[in-house]
Design an enzyme around this catalytic site. Sequence first.
Site, PDB file in Angstrom:
ATOM      1  N   ASP A  47      23.041  23.719  24.259  1.00  9.66           N
ATOM      2  CA  ASP A  47      21.994  22.670  24.446  1.00  9.66           C
ATOM      3  C   ASP A  47      22.681  21.790  25.593  1.00  9.66           C
ATOM      4  OD1 ASP A  47      19.895  23.944  22.711  1.00  9.66           O
ATOM      5  OD2 ASP A  47      19.460  22.773  21.746  1.00  9.66           O
ATOM      6  N   HIS A 189      26.170  21.992  21.297  1.00  7.92           N
ATOM      7  CA  HIS A 189      25.683  21.651  22.308  1.00  7.92           C
ATOM      8  C   HIS A 189      27.355  21.321  23.921  1.00  7.92           C
ATOM      9  CE1 HIS A 189      23.846  20.117  19.176  1.00  7.92           C
ATOM     10  NE2 HIS A 189      22.955  20.042  20.065  1.00  7.92           N
TER      11      HIS A 189
END
Length: 237
Positions: A47, A189
């Site tokens: 993400d 991430h």
Amino acid sequence: MNGKKICALLCLLALITGLPGEGTPVPAGAPVEIEVNTPPLVALTFDDGPRSSTTGPLLDGLELREVPATFFLVGNRIPGNEELVRRMAAEGHQIGIHTYDHVELKGLSRRDFDLQVGKTRALIAELAGEGNYWLRPPYGLMDERAKSWCGGPVILWSVDPEDWKDNNIDRIVACVVEQASDGDIILLHDLFPNSAQAALRIVDALLAKGYCFVTVEQLMEERGVVPEAGVRYRKIN
Ligand SMILES: [Zn+2]
């Protein structure tokens, strides 16, 4: 090679060689069934990118290992990083939407929802071609209206090492490798350099344990799960 391909290949071999066993009569043309242990599958998801200094080296490492992943992109990070998005698509990664400004998809008007999700979808489609770009809501949060507007499945996760908390590579790797099991969707991430490095160590450790990496879409396909719009998916097994 995925489970389906392994199975198809063995079935073909069986037809040619007369498997499954010596002395077992197999009538010509009869279907041959062999039980094959398929490898456990996991989907690595990232993400908050793209970011050239971290997503670039991560893509290099994934390419070297021939491992596909799924990237949920923040729209406002795409301008200036167009080449990374094209590269993700060209190298077989799945691309999804993580809103334009990394906002909660709660309490938004239809117009604001479209600015966050529709605008990001359009940007991705411009670079990677028309397609079905699935959604991961920031913080995993969405209200009923947003679910009804999203037009595709909502992809959450089942393993979260909270890599943003301390950026400790050893801790992130150990947390994921200890927790991971068949069908997991792993959340990382690619905005952080340490997460990108941890991701490649996670890949190496799980490959050594016999895991096979797939995109979220491939994971659902392998498991016979038909993605439904507005439905949240966490683990597919
Ligand atoms: Zn996020």
